[in-house]
Design a protein around this motif. Structure first.
Motif, short mmCIF file in Angstrom:
data_model
loop_
_atom_site.label_atom_id
_atom_site.label_comp_id
_atom_site.label_asym_id
_atom_site.label_seq_id
_atom_site.Cartn_x
_atom_site.Cartn_y
_atom_site.Cartn_z
N SER A 1 0.84 -1.20 0.00
CA SER A 1 0.00 0.00 0.00
C SER A 1 0.87 1.25 0.00
CB SER A 1 -0.91 0.02 1.22
OG SER A 1 -1.83 -1.03 1.16
N SER A 2 0.36 2.30 -0.62
CA SER A 2 1.06 3.58 -0.67
C SER A 2 0.18 4.64 -0.04
CB SER A 2 1.35 3.95 -2.13
OG SER A 2 1.89 5.25 -2.20
N THR A 3 0.76 5.46 0.83
CA THR A 3 0.02 6.53 1.50
C THR A 3 0.70 7.86 1.22
OG1 THR A 3 -0.58 5.02 3.29
CG2 THR A 3 -0.82 7.36 3.73
N GLN A 4 -0.11 8.86 0.85
CA GLN A 4 0.39 10.21 0.60
C GLN A 4 -0.53 11.21 1.29
OE1 GLN A 4 0.61 9.43 -3.83
NE2 GLN A 4 2.28 10.90 -3.59
N VAL B 1 -8.53 24.49 -7.63
CA VAL B 1 -7.59 24.04 -8.65
C VAL B 1 -7.30 22.56 -8.39
CG1 VAL B 1 -5.27 24.32 -9.58
CG2 VAL B 1 -6.56 26.32 -8.82
N PRO B 2 -7.48 21.69 -9.39
CA PRO B 2 -7.26 20.26 -9.18
C PRO B 2 -5.82 19.94 -8.78
CG PRO B 2 -8.41 20.64 -11.25
CD PRO B 2 -7.98 21.98 -10.74
N ILE B 3 -5.68 19.00 -7.85
CA ILE B 3 -4.38 18.54 -7.38
C ILE B 3 -4.11 17.19 -8.04
CG2 ILE B 3 -3.07 17.77 -5.38
CD1 ILE B 3 -4.73 19.75 -3.74
N THR B 4 -2.92 17.04 -8.64
CA THR B 4 -2.55 15.80 -9.30
C THR B 4 -1.62 15.01 -8.40
OG1 THR B 4 -2.75 16.86 -11.45
CG2 THR B 4 -1.53 14.80 -11.37
N VAL B 5 -1.98 13.75 -8.18
CA VAL B 5 -1.18 12.87 -7.33
C VAL B 5 -0.73 11.70 -8.19
CG1 VAL B 5 -1.18 11.39 -5.29
CG2 VAL B 5 -2.52 13.50 -5.30
N LYS B 6 0.59 11.47 -8.24
CA LYS B 6 1.13 10.33 -8.97
C LYS B 6 1.63 9.32 -7.94
CE LYS B 6 2.36 12.96 -13.03
NZ LYS B 6 3.39 13.40 -13.95
N THR B 7 1.16 8.09 -8.08
CA THR B 7 1.50 7.05 -7.12
C THR B 7 2.15 5.88 -7.84
OG1 THR B 7 -0.42 7.68 -5.80
CG2 THR B 7 0.58 5.56 -5.32
#
Length: 189
Positions: free
Chosen positions: A94-97, A105-111
């Motif tokens: 699992s990855s947690t951010q 304004v949209p926030i972009t999350v790269k996982t």
């Protein structure tokens, strides 16, 4: 004249509609945000079907979605707050951010998910540490008596086998016990 009257009414209707929709849009955009993201593996390949959850730990607000066939996900209309984004999929760790939603304004999350490791869960069961003896007592370790000062002017303590005499030596209270059972107590005033 009849057509110009309808044209004026229609023009007013369009003006009212445009103004009200602009006001409504500005109100909704001012207090909500969007988080979008893409989930990949360690090689950069897309990961479809991953479970993505977003949660505000303070308010308890949470939502869950799944990545689409291109590894994308989106959370819209999020209240402005900090969030934990957790991405999980069987076979991957699992990855947690942490994400701060502060505006519309949209926030972009790269996982990027890494290959998961096996884990072992150990369940420990046992009985309660509550005694069922209804009498009042205090358990004292005999090792504590070795740590007490035996000779002083304000207290006295003598050990003779299992016979214990304890007192404060200042004339207020004395108690005598034999083999852990109190024999008598004396109180002086």
């Amino acid at each position: 004249m009849h057509t110009s009257k309808w044209r004026v009414i229609f023009a007013l209707f369009v003006v009212v509609f445009v103004c009200s929709s602009t006001v409504l849009w500005s109100q909704s955009a001012g207090n909500a945000g969007t988080v979008v993201g893409t989930v990949t593996d360690a090689t950069g390949a897309i990961v479809p079907g991953a479970t993505v959850s977003i949660e505000n730990p303070v308010s308890g607000y949470s939502r869950v979605t799944t990545t689409d066939s291109s590894g994308h996900y989106q959370f819209t209309n999020l209240p402005l707050n900090p969030y934990h984004v957790v991405v999980s999929l069987t076979g991957f760790a699992s990855s947690t951010q942490d994400v701060q939603v502060r505006s519309f304004v949209p926030i972009t999350v790269k996982t990027s998910l890494t290959i998961g490791t096996t884990s072992t869960v150990v369940n420990v069961t046992g009985s309660d540490l509550v005694e069922s003896d209804s009498t009042f007592h205090t358990d004292v370790d005999r090792g504590l008596f070795d740590k007490l000062p035996l000779e002083s002017q304000s207290s006295s303590l003598r050990l003779a086998g299992d016979f214990v005499v304890a007192g404060c030596g200042c004339g207020f209270e004395w108690s005598v016990s034999w083999a852990g059972r109190p024999c008598f107590e004396l109180f002086f005033g």
